[in-house]
Write an enzyme that holds these catalytic residues in place. Structure first.
Site, mmCIF file in Angstrom:
data_model
loop_
_atom_site.group_PDB
_atom_site.id
_atom_site.type_symbol
_atom_site.label_atom_id
_atom_site.label_comp_id
_atom_site.label_asym_id
_atom_site.label_seq_id
_atom_site.Cartn_x
_atom_site.Cartn_y
_atom_site.Cartn_z
ATOM 1 N N LYS A 17 9.640 -0.882 14.009
ATOM 2 C CA LYS A 17 10.114 -0.573 12.641
ATOM 3 C C LYS A 17 11.247 0.436 12.700
ATOM 4 O O LYS A 17 12.291 0.271 12.074
ATOM 5 C CB LYS A 17 8.971 0.060 11.815
ATOM 6 C CG LYS A 17 8.077 -0.896 11.078
ATOM 7 C CD LYS A 17 7.169 -0.089 10.132
ATOM 8 C CE LYS A 17 5.941 -0.853 9.753
ATOM 9 N NZ LYS A 17 4.969 -0.042 8.996
ATOM 10 N N LYS A 75 0.843 -1.199 0.000
ATOM 11 C CA LYS A 75 0.000 0.000 0.000
ATOM 12 C C LYS A 75 0.880 1.252 0.000
ATOM 13 O O LYS A 75 0.677 2.166 -0.778
ATOM 14 C CB LYS A 75 -0.912 -0.028 1.225
ATOM 15 C CG LYS A 75 -1.862 1.128 1.316
ATOM 16 C CD LYS A 75 -2.854 0.927 2.443
ATOM 17 C CE LYS A 75 -3.610 2.206 2.728
ATOM 18 N NZ LYS A 75 -4.530 2.072 3.845
ATOM 19 N N GLU A 121 10.638 -4.624 4.393
ATOM 20 C CA GLU A 121 10.753 -6.037 4.001
ATOM 21 C C GLU A 121 10.403 -6.207 2.519
ATOM 22 O O GLU A 121 11.116 -6.883 1.759
ATOM 23 C CB GLU A 121 9.789 -6.917 4.815
ATOM 24 C CG GLU A 121 10.115 -7.041 6.289
ATOM 25 C CD GLU A 121 9.383 -6.025 7.145
ATOM 26 O OE1 GLU A 121 9.131 -4.894 6.657
ATOM 27 O OE2 GLU A 121 9.074 -6.356 8.305
ATOM 28 N N HIS A 167 -4.233 -33.086 17.605
ATOM 29 C CA HIS A 167 -3.056 -33.844 18.049
ATOM 30 C C HIS A 167 -1.934 -32.907 18.469
ATOM 31 O O HIS A 167 -0.781 -33.324 18.557
ATOM 32 C CB HIS A 167 -2.605 -34.784 16.928
ATOM 33 C CG HIS A 167 -3.688 -35.770 16.585
ATOM 34 N ND1 HIS A 167 -3.825 -36.988 17.216
ATOM 35 C CD2 HIS A 167 -4.731 -35.684 15.722
ATOM 36 C CE1 HIS A 167 -4.882 -37.626 16.734
ATOM 37 N NE2 HIS A 167 -5.452 -36.845 15.828
ATOM 38 N N GLY A 181 -4.905 -1.852 5.111
ATOM 39 C CA GLY A 181 -4.074 -2.967 4.627
ATOM 40 C C GLY A 181 -4.668 -4.334 4.938
ATOM 41 O O GLY A 181 -4.757 -5.202 4.070
ATOM 42 N N ARG A 182 -5.125 -4.527 6.178
ATOM 43 C CA ARG A 182 -5.624 -5.861 6.554
ATOM 44 C C ARG A 182 -7.043 -6.120 6.058
ATOM 45 O O ARG A 182 -7.612 -7.170 6.315
ATOM 46 C CB ARG A 182 -5.502 -6.057 8.072
ATOM 47 C CG ARG A 182 -6.111 -4.961 8.907
ATOM 48 C CD ARG A 182 -5.641 -5.028 10.362
ATOM 49 N NE ARG A 182 -6.098 -3.902 11.151
ATOM 50 C CZ ARG A 182 -5.476 -2.727 11.232
ATOM 51 N NH1 ARG A 182 -4.367 -2.530 10.565
ATOM 52 N NH2 ARG A 182 -5.962 -1.755 11.973
ATOM 53 N N GLU A 213 -4.164 -6.648 15.067
ATOM 54 C CA GLU A 213 -3.665 -5.340 14.636
ATOM 55 C C GLU A 213 -4.784 -4.291 14.753
ATOM 56 O O GLU A 213 -4.531 -3.110 14.922
ATOM 57 C CB GLU A 213 -3.128 -5.404 13.185
ATOM 58 C CG GLU A 213 -2.232 -4.237 12.822
ATOM 59 C CD GLU A 213 -1.418 -4.469 11.549
ATOM 60 O OE1 GLU A 213 -0.318 -5.047 11.615
ATOM 61 O OE2 GLU A 213 -1.893 -4.074 10.474
HETATM 62 O O1 F6P Z 1 2.317 -4.383 9.894
HETATM 63 C C1 F6P Z 1 2.076 -3.046 9.661
HETATM 64 C C2 F6P Z 1 1.522 -2.795 8.292
HETATM 65 O O2 F6P Z 1 1.430 -1.428 8.114
HETATM 66 C C3 F6P Z 1 0.173 -3.472 8.042
HETATM 67 O O3 F6P Z 1 -0.893 -2.774 8.539
HETATM 68 C C4 F6P Z 1 0.186 -3.617 6.572
HETATM 69 O O4 F6P Z 1 -0.766 -4.547 6.135
HETATM 70 C C5 F6P Z 1 1.601 -4.073 6.345
HETATM 71 O O5 F6P Z 1 2.362 -3.321 7.272
HETATM 72 C C6 F6P Z 1 2.131 -3.893 4.955
HETATM 73 O O6 F6P Z 1 2.078 -2.547 4.550
HETATM 74 P P1 F6P Z 1 2.226 -2.148 3.039
HETATM 75 O O7 F6P Z 1 1.118 -2.755 2.272
HETATM 76 O O8 F6P Z 1 2.186 -0.645 3.020
HETATM 77 O O9 F6P Z 1 3.562 -2.661 2.555
#
Ligand code: F6P
Length: 549
Positions: free
Chosen positions: A515, A210, A216, A387, A270-271, A356
């Site tokens: 972060k 987003k 990452e 199990h 995002g979620r 979250e």
């Molecule tokens: O974990 C934090 C967060 O901001 C989430 O809310 C989001 O889904 C994820 O990182 C990934 O963010 P992006 O889509 O901006 O890479």
């Protein structure tokens, strides 16, 4: 005064009444409630087309449901729902509306942001997704040397990974020939292991972020680009990279052409974004028509949520009973157990969606809370979980409310397997509810010929307290439409709970601290940062010491 009401739920009449009501109910047993009311199953279940939601195995009676409904009314749930659907910026700390429902609506014109309808933008991106996936699935997308694209790798994390990954896995029976892979972790072994079986000439990467700044994802995207450039040319990069983002400028700077950028908007959290272009890998796996069925299932859930009375409203009931179990019965976690192997990623997906969103400890005025909010969400597919952790569910000290999910019709022809799966799906909630008394254990041991001394020694270990709550979700079949409905119900459950707890569910400031520190640690690790704190300096020394070569 903000957009959403500020009402501490513990100051309501319903909350006080629920506290004393809970003390009475703790003296009861769930089977007793069934005996007192022969219509309990009918009263405590809702059937919505191809879904049965059975909430009768909770330690709750008609009065409980009535008081919980009163609680929802006293905190203004209906008003909050209206504000969310009307596009008011209920995500107040970020100043944004919450409109993922617009992405799956058959009636998109009704959704507006700042008074402007969003339907045309949603439709334009859906058209772009259809065109892209139709071509891909017809074998009309080729890589740099003319080879047909056969593999799609989604690079994203959190909401840009968990939703599409879970749905793609859940809908395995609908998969096309294109293989979809997911890379999320910055641990290089993730990307390396996915790339190991792939060839750059027939692989396409979707960089899903987003913000297009998540460390990452950007690290993995750059590593994927380098891998591609070992064989392909910069000039062909658009054949192999697409982006899904609300930050189109950043995607362009990465080198992705405008026509390969799929946009979504800041009013999609995002979620809650799998319904947006973040669902592109889902489309690649199951085709656009099936993706639309997923959307229509979720839309049906939205309609139900918006229009059904609270007494019959599935997500409202899910939320209210969860609050009952957490705030009045002392539960601190909830387990999600799909008796459907392909749904095994649902617990991880819900971990982000729930924790979250509602893992908050200040109210909407920023004041500390003195009541519990989000439970810990965990779980695994049944029967595997039986199990692993079911010992604790049955005999542990904590009460863990469970959601059991299954379907009557499988996607395979192993009938015996499926009957056994369903038998376990029925048996476990029953065992959790009924338990086994020490007397029953003793009788059973005596019938096996054990002497009295052994019986007395063993009996306490073999008894089950029972009286442990659970919900059952039984579908006809796990289709894209059914799955869309299930996910949307959980989304609305989260919203309702956030409203009742007087918190903001749609921000996630809690992820920022770590972060920021990770950036500092990276600088320390690579020798480009300032002076580390003494405790970190010690660890850096050990890392230096342990380093090979
Ligand atoms: O974990 C934090 C967060 O901001 C989430 O809310 C989001 O889904 C994820 O990182 C990934 O963010 P992006 O889509 O901006 O890479």
């Amino acid at each position: 005064m903000g957009i959403l009401n500020r009402k501490n739920p513990t100051t309501t009449d319903a909350w006080s009444a629920l506290l004393s009501h809970a003390e009475k109910l703790k003296q009861q047993r769930i089977e007793g409630l069934f005996r007192q009311d022969s219509s309990r199953f009918d009263q405590f279940s809702v059937q919505l087309d191809d879904l049965l939601f059975d909430f009768s195995r909770n330690l709750a009676d008609q009065e409980t449901m009535q008081l919980l409904k009163q609680l929802a009314e006293e905190v203004g749930l209906a008003d909050a729902m209206e504000k969310m659907f009307a596009g008011k910026p209920i995500n107040e700390t970020e100043g944004r509306p919450v409109l993922h429902m617009a992405l799956r609506s058959a009636n998109r014109e009704k959704f507006k942001v700042d008074g402007k309808p969003v339907g045309q933008y949603v439709q334009a991106v859906l058209d772009q997704m259809r065109e892209f996936t139709d071509a891909l699935l017809k074998g009309e997308k080729a890589g740099f040397n003319g080879q047909v694209i056969k593999h799609v790798v989604n690079i994203g994390i959190g909401g840009s990974d968990l939703g599409p990954r879970m749905v793609t896995e859940a809908l395995k029976p609908y998969h096309s020939d294109v293989q979809v892979h997911f890379v999320s972790n910055v641990d290089g072994s993730h990307l390396t292991s996915v790339l190991k079986g792939l060839k750059p000439e027939n692989t396409l990467f979707i960089v899903a972020s987003k913000t297009f700044t998540t460390d990452e994802t950007m690290t993995n995207a750059k590593a994927a680009r380098s891998w591609y450039l070992e064989s392909g040319n910069e000039s062909d990069i658009q054949l192999h990279f697409a982006a899904v983002t609300s930050n189109t400028e950043a995607a362009k700077s990465f080198g992705i052409r405008e026509e390969s950028i799929f946009e979504f908007w800041d009013w999609v959290g995002g979620r809650f974004s799998l319904w947006s272009a973040i669902g592109l890998p889902i489309c690649c796996a199951i085709g656009f028509n099936n993706f639309q069925k997923l959307l229509s299932g979720a839309h049906e859930a939205d309609n139900h949520f918006e229009s059904a009375n609270f007494e019959e409203n599935i997500p409202v009931i899910m939320a209210l009973l969860s609050i009952w179990n957490i705030n009045f019965m002392g539960a601190t976690s909830e387990a999600v157990i799909p008796y459907y192997q392909n749904l095994r990623l649902l617990p991880s997906y819900l971990q982000q969606a729930v924790m979250e969103s509602n893992g908050k400890s200040v109210d909407r005025d920023g004041q500390p809370l003195d009541y519990q909010t989000s439970p810990v969400i965990w779980g695994a597919a049944g029967t595997d979980g039986q199990h692993a952790f079911f010992q604790q569910l049955h005999q542990g000290t904590a009460i863990v409310p469970c959601d059991f999910i299954s379907a009557v019709n499988p996607h395979h022809s192993l009938e015996k397997n499926h009957h056994k799966l369903l038998a376990n799906f029925l048996a476990q909630p029953q065992a959790l509810m009924v338990g086994k008394t020490e007397d029953a254990v003793k009788t059973e041991l005596a019938s096996k010929g054990l002497n009295q001394d052994s019986i007395n020694k063993l009996a306490p270990f073999k008894r089950f307290e029972g009286n442990r709550p659970s919900n059952l979700f039984l579908f006809k079949k796990i289709t894209p439409h059914a799955l869309g409905k299930l996910i949307a119900f959980y989304e609305h459950k989260i919203f309702v709970q956030g409203i009742l707890w007087n918190i903001f569910s749609f921000d996630q400031w809690g992820v920022e601290l770590g972060k920021g520190l990770a950036t500092e640690m990276y600088q320390s690790l690579t020798g480009s940062g300032g002076e580390p704190t003494p405790e970190i300096a010690k660890l850096l020394e050990v890392i230096k010491d342990f380093k090979d070569g």
